[in-house]
Design a protein around this motif. Sequence first.
Motif, short mmCIF file in Angstrom:
data_model
loop_
_atom_site.label_atom_id
_atom_site.label_comp_id
_atom_site.label_asym_id
_atom_site.label_seq_id
_atom_site.Cartn_x
_atom_site.Cartn_y
_atom_site.Cartn_z
N UNK A 1 0.81 -1.21 0.00
CA UNK A 1 0.00 0.00 0.00
C UNK A 1 0.84 1.26 0.00
N UNK A 2 2.08 1.14 0.51
CA UNK A 2 2.96 2.29 0.45
C UNK A 2 3.30 2.68 -0.98
N UNK A 3 3.01 1.75 -1.91
CA UNK A 3 3.22 2.07 -3.32
C UNK A 3 2.15 3.01 -3.87
N UNK A 4 1.00 3.07 -3.20
CA UNK A 4 -0.09 3.91 -3.71
C UNK A 4 0.34 5.36 -3.84
N UNK B 1 -6.50 9.77 3.20
CA UNK B 1 -6.48 10.18 1.81
C UNK B 1 -5.35 11.14 1.51
N UNK B 2 -5.17 12.13 2.37
CA UNK B 2 -4.11 13.10 2.15
C UNK B 2 -2.73 12.47 2.29
N UNK B 3 -2.63 11.41 3.10
CA UNK B 3 -1.35 10.75 3.30
C UNK B 3 -0.97 9.87 2.12
N UNK B 4 -1.95 9.15 1.55
CA UNK B 4 -1.64 8.14 0.54
C UNK B 4 -1.95 8.57 -0.90
N UNK B 5 -2.85 9.51 -1.08
CA UNK B 5 -3.23 9.92 -2.43
C UNK B 5 -2.59 11.27 -2.72
N UNK B 6 -1.52 11.25 -3.47
CA UNK B 6 -0.64 12.41 -3.54
C UNK B 6 -1.17 13.55 -4.39
#
Length: 503
Positions: A26-29, A344-349
């Motif tokens: 998931x860190x790849x998202x 969302x703010x953390x993972x969706x850049x």
Amino acid sequence: MSVAKKLASQTAVYGVSSIVGRVLTYLLVPIYTGAFAAAEYGVVTGLYAYVSFLNVVFTYGMETTYFRFANRLGTDRRELYDRVLSLLLVSTAGLTALLMLLARPLLGLLEIPPGHEQYAVWVALILGLDALTAIPFARLRLENKARKFATIKLVGIVANVALNLFFIVLCPAVASGKWLPALQPLVTHLYDPTVGVGYVFLSNLFASALTLLLLWRELLDFRFRLNLAVLRPLLGYAYPLMLMGLAGMVNETLDRILLPKWLPDNFYPGQSSLTAVGIYGACYKLSIFMSLVIQAFRYAAEPFFFAQSTEKNSPATFAMILKWFTLCCAIIFVGISLNVEDFGQLFLRRPEYLQGLVVVPILLLANLFLGVYYNLSVWFKLTDRTYYGTYIGAGGAVLTIVLNFLLIPLLGYLGCAIATLACYFTMAILCWRLGERHFPVPYPALRLGLWLLLASGLVGLGWWVQLDGWWARHAWHAGLTVAFLVALYVVERPRTAAPLVVR
């Protein structure tokens, strides 16, 4: 050690590979959403939607079939392993070759322009390699080698993540002179920027090959034996499971295939249909926190349920397991849904992805009901009535298609999420009602239904009442989450020793 503790301990071991592995993946998202526009990410989302369907076709229910027949009295487990793996070896070779030949038509379904046929070839090889690992992994689960299972799974996932970081982050930075310019000659030979999102598939392919190599002991301990007459009863048990799996994939992934087909032009102003698929696919990833718990539980529960089926008190055990599984998932549903903006703010850049966050609570609840369904489905697997699973899955698939057809033109990807929730809820209710008739288990249905209503109400309240200011909003959401936890503790703690079953 009690049966519940045994299941919990094995779930924890499987969960290490599942949770840690999924977290790493998931860190790849944020890497993908930072490196690729939503339309490019839509290619990855669309192709992996097909992979989900084809995974079911490649293994056609043989994992569960292997567990079922291995636990029958008088079964030679070594011979069973050889025969099942032999069958998969032959079918995998044929299916992989067929997919390679159909590369162009497959990409055409996703409206991917010519010149990228290698994507479909790589996907076919990934499917083939993963199919060949299915029965060796099932053997590890059957033999309670959870640590080895978890280690090999985790190594494969780490390799996939590392290769993604190498090709998508490191190589472009080195090639542009931003990082380590001394490595530019080496990177020039290894990296082709025109491959783009293709490196997502290449990384997966290399990781799948490594996983197969790590199972060398199980693969060497195998003798080719192919006798269709002997395999006929296994296939008879398996094919309804395959149909059930295909129906399940319709419910789980078909929306990402149908969305670009049924989304009206300019529904989202200035965005293409592949962009919508990319946004929905990225936001769908936020439901991973529910999915990984379900996956870890399934790894441990399936062989556990078969082993416990002959015990006199197995129905009470199954009821207790469903209860605590559902309550744990309800906590995840409340905690993630009330803080989805932060995730969302953390993972969706990129900002374009954040507009889809509204689907996350709906998908979390949908996956919760999917986990409940997996628990309830034990009755038709233990009674050899797997065709009921096919009927339930087919009914869910029809409902999914109809609701997507009706809701996508009206609500876009929000309609996809609502259709998913309606499908999994209906499947869980049908499975419970049919199970009451054929394999009665004293599930605390009313109690669990009330808890889920309370959880949904708190999430709805948190989304409906929006407070100004970061601290006020977080305090409000934290308060709702704590209120749910306190209610669970007060009501359920006195009954852990002797659970009260409410019908």
